[in-house]
Design a protein around this motif. Structure first.
Motif: not given
Length: 211
Positions: A84-85, A87-88, A194, A197, A200-201
């Protein structure tokens, strides 16, 4: 261990290797951000992560991931937060880049960064350890000598993965003329970020892979 079992494992490992996933997406981002060299070095990083997981599996350490829900979840969430880090932060840089001057060069991915990212991403993915622990025993002999065969099977999987990563890097490099055009690169970067992310989810909320 029979030749048939060895070929069956090789075919299974090959199918799993060439199926597009997180590693493929990471390599594409590395090539776009740092060229083929960064992609090759990043591929070595992911391979090194698989080697560590393979060695841990042969030693029996990854049995902890199956035996302990807490150990698995801690590693799973660490990996999810890392993705997530990645991708974000990539999305933030991409959208923020629209407000800065065009002559400011975009940050490039260095080989060292690519190596660290590839290695860390695989090391924080507990599903690789569970994959080895669940798949290897099905192809090991029942009459002893399992350690040597387990090392061989891990070596086959790691070798196939490394070869495939080089192929992906080469193909991405061939397409770099198109992919590095400013607008194309911008939207490709956003798409891959994206997807990271999304991975990650998925890692965070999908615990079904735990055996």
């Amino acid at each position: 261990m029979s030749v048939t079992a060895l070929l069956a494992f090789t075919a299974t490992a090959l199918l799993l290797t060439i199926t597009p996933g997180l590693d493929t997406m990471m390599l594409l981002r590395m090539v776009l951000g740092g060229g083929r060299r960064a992609g090759v070095v990043g591929g070595f990083g992911t391979t090194l992560g698989c080697v560590v997981w393979g060695a841990a599996s042969v030693a029996g350490l990854t049995a902890l991931l199956v035996a302990s829900r807490l150990a698995y979840d801690v590693l799973r969430w660490a990996g999810a937060l890392y993705l997530l880090w990645l991708g974000g932060s990539a999305l933030w840089r991409s959208w923020r880049g629209r407000t800065v001057a065009d002559d400011v060069p975009a940050p490039r991915v260095t080989p060292r960064q690519a190596l660290r990212t590839g290695f860390t991403t695989n090391l924080l993915n507990p599903k690789i350890g569970v994959f080895y622990l669940s798949l290897l025993p099905q192809f090991l002999p029942v009459d002893g000598g399992t350690t040597a065969w387990a090392v061989l099977l891990v070596g086959i999987h790691v070798g196939l993965g490394q070869v495939w990563q080089l192929v992906v890097v080469w193909l991405a490099g061939r397409a770099a003329v198109v992919l590095t055009r400013p607008r194309v690169k911008e939207w490709t970067e956003r798409l891959t970020a994206s997807v990271l992310i999304g991975f990650g989810l998925k890692v965070a909320f999908d615990s079904s892979a735990r055996g």
